[in-house]
Design a protein around this motif. Sequence first.
Motif, PDB file in Angstrom:
ATOM      1  N   CYS A   1     -28.543  63.477  27.435  1.00  0.00           N
ATOM      2  CA  CYS A   1     -27.271  63.526  28.162  1.00  0.00           C
ATOM      3  C   CYS A   1     -26.119  63.880  27.232  1.00  0.00           C
ATOM      4  O   CYS A   1     -25.232  64.663  27.596  1.00  0.00           O
ATOM      5  CB  CYS A   1     -26.997  62.184  28.841  1.00  0.00           C
ATOM      6  SG  CYS A   1     -27.902  61.891  30.371  1.00  0.00           S
ATOM      7  N   LEU A   2     -26.124  63.295  26.047  1.00  0.00           N
ATOM      8  CA  LEU A   2     -25.084  63.600  25.072  1.00  0.00           C
ATOM      9  C   LEU A   2     -25.086  65.078  24.698  1.00  0.00           C
ATOM     10  O   LEU A   2     -24.032  65.715  24.610  1.00  0.00           O
ATOM     11  CB  LEU A   2     -25.280  62.759  23.807  1.00  0.00           C
ATOM     12  CG  LEU A   2     -24.753  61.339  23.807  1.00  0.00           C
ATOM     13  CD1 LEU A   2     -25.205  60.617  22.541  1.00  0.00           C
ATOM     14  CD2 LEU A   2     -23.223  61.326  23.888  1.00  0.00           C
TER      15      LEU A   2
ATOM     16  N   ALA B   1     -18.616  61.783  27.803  1.00  0.00           N
ATOM     17  CA  ALA B   1     -18.084  61.387  29.110  1.00  0.00           C
ATOM     18  C   ALA B   1     -19.157  61.432  30.189  1.00  0.00           C
ATOM     19  O   ALA B   1     -19.136  60.630  31.133  1.00  0.00           O
ATOM     20  CB  ALA B   1     -16.917  62.290  29.491  1.00  0.00           C
ATOM     21  N   ALA B   2     -20.092  62.362  30.055  1.00  0.00           N
ATOM     22  CA  ALA B   2     -21.144  62.503  31.066  1.00  0.00           C
ATOM     23  C   ALA B   2     -22.320  61.559  30.840  1.00  0.00           C
ATOM     24  O   ALA B   2     -23.194  61.447  31.703  1.00  0.00           O
ATOM     25  CB  ALA B   2     -21.653  63.946  31.084  1.00  0.00           C
TER      26      ALA B   2
ATOM     27  N   ARG C   1     -31.791  60.293  34.695  1.00  0.00           N
ATOM     28  CA  ARG C   1     -32.550  61.191  33.815  1.00  0.00           C
ATOM     29  C   ARG C   1     -33.849  60.542  33.350  1.00  0.00           C
ATOM     30  O   ARG C   1     -34.874  61.218  33.206  1.00  0.00           O
ATOM     31  CB  ARG C   1     -31.691  61.571  32.613  1.00  0.00           C
ATOM     32  CG  ARG C   1     -32.289  62.685  31.773  1.00  0.00           C
ATOM     33  CD  ARG C   1     -31.207  63.383  30.982  1.00  0.00           C
ATOM     34  NE  ARG C   1     -31.673  64.663  30.501  1.00  0.00           N
ATOM     35  CZ  ARG C   1     -30.911  65.715  30.297  1.00  0.00           C
ATOM     36  NH1 ARG C   1     -29.614  65.661  30.570  1.00  0.00           N
ATOM     37  NH2 ARG C   1     -31.399  66.843  29.830  1.00  0.00           N
ATOM     38  N   ALA C   2     -33.807  59.253  33.104  1.00  0.00           N
ATOM     39  CA  ALA C   2     -35.003  58.544  32.649  1.00  0.00           C
ATOM     40  C   ALA C   2     -35.963  58.255  33.797  1.00  0.00           C
ATOM     41  O   ALA C   2     -37.146  57.969  33.566  1.00  0.00           O
ATOM     42  CB  ALA C   2     -34.610  57.239  31.962  1.00  0.00           C
TER      43      ALA C   2
ATOM     44  N   ALA D   1     -25.173  65.455  18.599  1.00  0.00           N
ATOM     45  CA  ALA D   1     -25.011  64.239  19.400  1.00  0.00           C
ATOM     46  C   ALA D   1     -24.108  63.236  18.682  1.00  0.00           C
ATOM     47  O   ALA D   1     -23.271  62.572  19.308  1.00  0.00           O
ATOM     48  CB  ALA D   1     -26.378  63.616  19.677  1.00  0.00           C
ATOM     49  N   ALA D   2     -24.278  63.133  17.369  1.00  0.00           N
ATOM     50  CA  ALA D   2     -23.442  62.212  16.596  1.00  0.00           C
ATOM     51  C   ALA D   2     -21.976  62.608  16.692  1.00  0.00           C
ATOM     52  O   ALA D   2     -21.090  61.745  16.791  1.00  0.00           O
ATOM     53  CB  ALA D   2     -23.891  62.203  15.139  1.00  0.00           C
ATOM     54  N   LEU D   3     -21.704  63.888  16.674  1.00  0.00           N
ATOM     55  CA  LEU D   3     -20.323  64.363  16.756  1.00  0.00           C
ATOM     56  C   LEU D   3     -19.663  63.921  18.059  1.00  0.00           C
ATOM     57  O   LEU D   3     -18.488  63.519  18.070  1.00  0.00           O
ATOM     58  CB  LEU D   3     -20.308  65.886  16.637  1.00  0.00           C
ATOM     59  CG  LEU D   3     -18.941  66.560  16.593  1.00  0.00           C
ATOM     60  CD1 LEU D   3     -18.125  66.050  15.407  1.00  0.00           C
ATOM     61  CD2 LEU D   3     -19.113  68.076  16.512  1.00  0.00           C
ATOM     62  N   GLU D   4     -20.423  63.963  19.158  1.00  0.00           N
ATOM     63  CA  GLU D   4     -19.891  63.482  20.443  1.00  0.00           C
ATOM     64  C   GLU D   4     -19.483  62.014  20.338  1.00  0.00           C
ATOM     65  O   GLU D   4     -18.434  61.609  20.837  1.00  0.00           O
ATOM     66  CB  GLU D   4     -20.955  63.643  21.532  1.00  0.00           C
ATOM     67  CG  GLU D   4     -21.262  65.075  21.919  1.00  0.00           C
ATOM     68  CD  GLU D   4     -20.136  65.711  22.710  1.00  0.00           C
ATOM     69  OE1 GLU D   4     -19.330  64.975  23.318  1.00  0.00           O
ATOM     70  OE2 GLU D   4     -20.061  66.953  22.722  1.00  0.00           O
ATOM     71  N   LEU D   5     -20.316  61.220  19.676  1.00  0.00           N
ATOM     72  CA  LEU D   5     -20.033  59.784  19.555  1.00  0.00           C
ATOM     73  C   LEU D   5     -18.881  59.516  18.599  1.00  0.00           C
ATOM     74  O   LEU D   5     -18.067  58.615  18.833  1.00  0.00           O
ATOM     75  CB  LEU D   5     -21.288  59.051  19.095  1.00  0.00           C
ATOM     76  CG  LEU D   5     -22.451  59.037  20.090  1.00  0.00           C
ATOM     77  CD1 LEU D   5     -23.664  58.359  19.466  1.00  0.00           C
ATOM     78  CD2 LEU D   5     -22.062  58.321  21.385  1.00  0.00           C
TER      79      LEU D   5
END
Length: 201
Positions: free
Chosen positions: A26-27, A33-34, A43-44, A109-113
Amino acid sequence: MVATQRAQQQRSVTTRARLVEAAFDCLLDGGYAATTVGAVQARAGVARGTLLHHFPTRSALMAGVVEDIIERRLEVLGDNPPADGPLAGSWDEVVDLVWRELRSPAYTAALELWVAARTDPDLRDALVPLQQRIFVAVHRSITILVGEDHPQAAMLVQFTIDLLTGSHLAGVLEPRVGTDRVVTAWKVALRTLADAWDAPA
């Protein structure tokens, strides 16, 4: 009884991993945000109660994803034995290692967080201690490549991380022409700096 307990524990571990994998995807696909509890649940393909059993809050879910991302990044940083040939154990490999990690899905993904953590104290608290593991892993990997004796190794590693991170981020929205040349040029500059600082005074 013991066999039943082990089977239940294994199912629990498998379900948790499935939820974390769904959150990671998802990230990557929609950003922080999503990556809602509902989106991860869908999704799972699990019941909401199942998700809440493993992760009672979104913060708990994000903390689990942070741990997973750290492990993914450590895989990239740790799986890099020096290559054979004239560049084995060289500063060129340091650049390749950092550049490879910056372009991995785990870094994306880390950048999103990291961006979200600026205004989310719970997420920031989860990220800070785990990020230290990345710093330790980077320096351990660099030590494997270039040895422990260089007097400015820490500074040169920091130069490399900062410069390459900036180059990578500048092309996040749209690939930049010339980035590969920047990476190649930094290899030359880094070797020059390393040789100069390693030379006897």
